[in-house]
Scaffold this motif. Sequence first.
Motif, PDB file in Angstrom:
ATOM      1  N   CYS A 139     -27.335  20.106   6.905  1.00 34.22           N
ATOM      2  CA  CYS A 139     -26.762  19.847   5.586  1.00 34.22           C
ATOM      3  C   CYS A 139     -25.579  18.902   5.716  1.00 34.22           C
ATOM      4  N   PHE A 140     -25.463  17.985   4.753  1.00 35.72           N
ATOM      5  CA  PHE A 140     -24.347  17.047   4.672  1.00 35.72           C
ATOM      6  C   PHE A 140     -23.687  17.194   3.311  1.00 35.72           C
ATOM      7  N   TRP A 141     -22.364  17.323   3.328  1.00 34.80           N
ATOM      8  CA  TRP A 141     -21.586  17.389   2.097  1.00 34.80           C
ATOM      9  C   TRP A 141     -20.598  16.235   2.072  1.00 34.80           C
ATOM     10  N   GLU A 142     -20.256  15.786   0.879  1.00 32.10           N
ATOM     11  CA  GLU A 142     -19.188  14.818   0.702  1.00 32.10           C
ATOM     12  C   GLU A 142     -17.881  15.577   0.906  1.00 32.10           C
ATOM     13  N   LEU A 143     -16.963  15.025   1.663  1.00 26.83           N
ATOM     14  CA  LEU A 143     -15.769  15.749   2.076  1.00 26.83           C
ATOM     15  C   LEU A 143     -14.883  16.183   0.910  1.00 26.83           C
ATOM     16  N   VAL A 144     -14.501  15.271   0.051  1.00 32.29           N
ATOM     17  CA  VAL A 144     -13.484  15.558  -0.957  1.00 32.29           C
ATOM     18  C   VAL A 144     -14.010  16.441  -2.086  1.00 32.29           C
ATOM     19  N   GLU A 145     -15.146  16.094  -2.659  1.00 26.03           N
ATOM     20  CA  GLU A 145     -15.688  16.832  -3.799  1.00 26.03           C
ATOM     21  C   GLU A 145     -16.480  18.072  -3.394  1.00 26.03           C
ATOM     22  N   GLY A 146     -16.919  18.119  -2.148  1.00 25.99           N
ATOM     23  CA  GLY A 146     -17.693  19.263  -1.681  1.00 25.99           C
ATOM     24  C   GLY A 146     -19.143  19.255  -2.146  1.00 25.99           C
ATOM     25  N   LYS A 147     -19.598  18.135  -2.667  1.00 26.29           N
ATOM     26  CA  LYS A 147     -20.963  18.024  -3.182  1.00 26.29           C
ATOM     27  C   LYS A 147     -21.970  17.960  -2.031  1.00 26.29           C
ATOM     28  N   PHE A 150     -27.320  16.151   0.884  1.00 25.26           N
ATOM     29  CA  PHE A 150     -28.722  16.441   1.158  1.00 25.26           C
ATOM     30  C   PHE A 150     -28.874  17.519   2.223  1.00 25.26           C
ATOM     31  N   GLN A 151     -30.061  18.123   2.193  1.00 21.57           N
ATOM     32  CA  GLN A 151     -30.488  19.082   3.206  1.00 21.57           C
ATOM     33  C   GLN A 151     -31.785  18.543   3.776  1.00 21.57           C
ATOM     34  N   ASN A 152     -31.918  18.636   5.074  1.00 28.24           N
ATOM     35  CA  ASN A 152     -33.124  18.140   5.713  1.00 28.24           C
ATOM     36  C   ASN A 152     -33.655  19.198   6.667  1.00 28.24           C
ATOM     37  N   LYS A 153     -34.916  19.537   6.527  1.00 31.43           N
ATOM     38  CA  LYS A 153     -35.548  20.491   7.443  1.00 31.43           C
ATOM     39  C   LYS A 153     -35.650  19.817   8.807  1.00 31.43           C
ATOM     40  N   ALA A 154     -34.726  20.160   9.691  1.00 31.82           N
ATOM     41  CA  ALA A 154     -34.612  19.498  10.982  1.00 31.82           C
ATOM     42  C   ALA A 154     -35.289  20.258  12.109  1.00 31.82           C
ATOM     43  N   HIS A 155     -35.346  21.580  11.993  1.00 29.47           N
ATOM     44  CA  HIS A 155     -35.878  22.428  13.053  1.00 29.47           C
ATOM     45  C   HIS A 155     -36.705  23.547  12.429  1.00 29.47           C
ATOM     46  N   THR A 156     -37.496  24.211  13.269  1.00 26.65           N
ATOM     47  CA  THR A 156     -38.331  25.308  12.780  1.00 26.65           C
ATOM     48  C   THR A 156     -37.566  26.628  12.702  1.00 26.65           C
ATOM     49  N   GLU A 157     -36.410  26.695  13.368  1.00 26.66           N
ATOM     50  CA  GLU A 157     -35.591  27.906  13.336  1.00 26.66           C
ATOM     51  C   GLU A 157     -34.128  27.534  13.106  1.00 26.66           C
ATOM     52  N   VAL A 182     -31.472  14.066  18.093  1.00 28.74           N
ATOM     53  CA  VAL A 182     -30.465  13.041  17.861  1.00 28.74           C
ATOM     54  C   VAL A 182     -30.786  12.365  16.536  1.00 28.74           C
ATOM     55  N   TRP A 183     -29.775  12.272  15.670  1.00 27.66           N
ATOM     56  CA  TRP A 183     -29.929  11.654  14.360  1.00 27.66           C
ATOM     57  C   TRP A 183     -29.074  10.402  14.327  1.00 27.66           C
ATOM     58  N   LYS A 184     -29.681   9.280  13.918  1.00 28.79           N
ATOM     59  CA  LYS A 184     -29.009   7.989  14.006  1.00 28.79           C
ATOM     60  C   LYS A 184     -27.842   7.819  13.048  1.00 28.79           C
ATOM     61  N   ARG A 185     -27.963   8.277  11.826  1.00 30.91           N
ATOM     62  CA  ARG A 185     -26.887   8.129  10.856  1.00 30.91           C
ATOM     63  C   ARG A 185     -27.020   9.217   9.803  1.00 30.91           C
ATOM     64  N   PRO A 186     -25.932   9.569   9.093  1.00 33.37           N
ATOM     65  CA  PRO A 186     -25.958  10.694   8.165  1.00 33.37           C
ATOM     66  C   PRO A 186     -27.052  10.628   7.105  1.00 33.37           C
ATOM     67  N   GLY A 187     -27.411   9.437   6.589  1.00 32.23           N
ATOM     68  CA  GLY A 187     -28.435   9.334   5.568  1.00 32.23           C
ATOM     69  C   GLY A 187     -29.849   9.286   6.113  1.00 32.23           C
ATOM     70  N   ASP A 188     -30.003   9.250   7.415  1.00 30.03           N
ATOM     71  CA  ASP A 188     -31.305   9.108   8.043  1.00 30.03           C
ATOM     72  C   ASP A 188     -32.003  10.460   8.122  1.00 30.03           C
ATOM     73  N   VAL A 189     -33.245  10.552   7.652  1.00 33.66           N
ATOM     74  CA  VAL A 189     -33.967  11.817   7.694  1.00 33.66           C
ATOM     75  C   VAL A 189     -34.919  11.900   8.876  1.00 33.66           C
ATOM     76  N   GLN A 190     -34.968  10.877   9.711  1.00 35.84           N
ATOM     77  CA  GLN A 190     -35.823  10.892  10.895  1.00 35.84           C
ATOM     78  C   GLN A 190     -34.959  10.937  12.150  1.00 35.84           C
ATOM     79  N   PRO A 191     -35.300  11.818  13.109  1.00 33.65           N
ATOM     80  CA  PRO A 191     -34.529  11.831  14.349  1.00 33.65           C
ATOM     81  C   PRO A 191     -34.720  10.518  15.101  1.00 33.65           C
ATOM     82  N   ALA A 192     -33.764  10.180  15.955  1.00 35.40           N
ATOM     83  CA  ALA A 192     -33.817   8.932  16.696  1.00 35.40           C
ATOM     84  C   ALA A 192     -35.028   8.862  17.609  1.00 35.40           C
TER      85      ALA A 192
END
Length: 197
Positions: A139-147, A150-157, A182-192
């Motif tokens: 999960c990634f949140w915007e720091l100031v607003e706490g919004k 996105f959430q990304n299903k990264a692992h099975t557990e 390894v994830w290339k950048r915060p907006g990237d939904v595919q592992p490196a």
Amino acid sequence: CVCVCVLTRSLPKSLVHLGFPCERNQTFTEARDSVHTVFVSENAIYAGSVDGYVRCYDIRMGRMVTDFFGDPVTSVNLSHDDNCLLVSTLDNTIRLLDKDSGQLLADYTGHKNTDFKIDSALAYNDQYVISGSETGEICFWELVEGKLLFQNKAHTETVCSISAHPKLHCVLSASVDGHVKVWKRPGDVQPADDDDE
């Protein structure tokens, strides 16, 4: 308890030859339950405990300051600008506090964290809060607003560990499923590297 010097004289000889031996200099015994996380900055040691406290041991001033969260603390990190403390607890909440005043600046929810020790982190530029989830998501949140951005299903557990690169848009996630990704950048939904699938 928290020991200032983690390494002991009982280390394997190969580590002793690398200059790692040290003796315990000080032990902090204030925690009333397991200490699940520690973070060391230039002038302080932060310890988060199952007793619901974060204890800051100010090395320069020789004093301890505590913050009580009510639920077990599983992760403590300091922002890169050294002004904020990021604290995860077993109530599905991550909190951002002003390091000096203890004032709550923001909280982050939307992930599941009630049973496992799950790390949270700040992106290298302190723009995002990043955490794992017991549902296998990152999960990634915007720091100031706490919004929740996105959430990304990264692992099975459960994603139990997150580490952000100190200078690049790169994140590592580790899971109970036995994989590190390894994830290339915060907006990237595919592992490196998808070769591990």
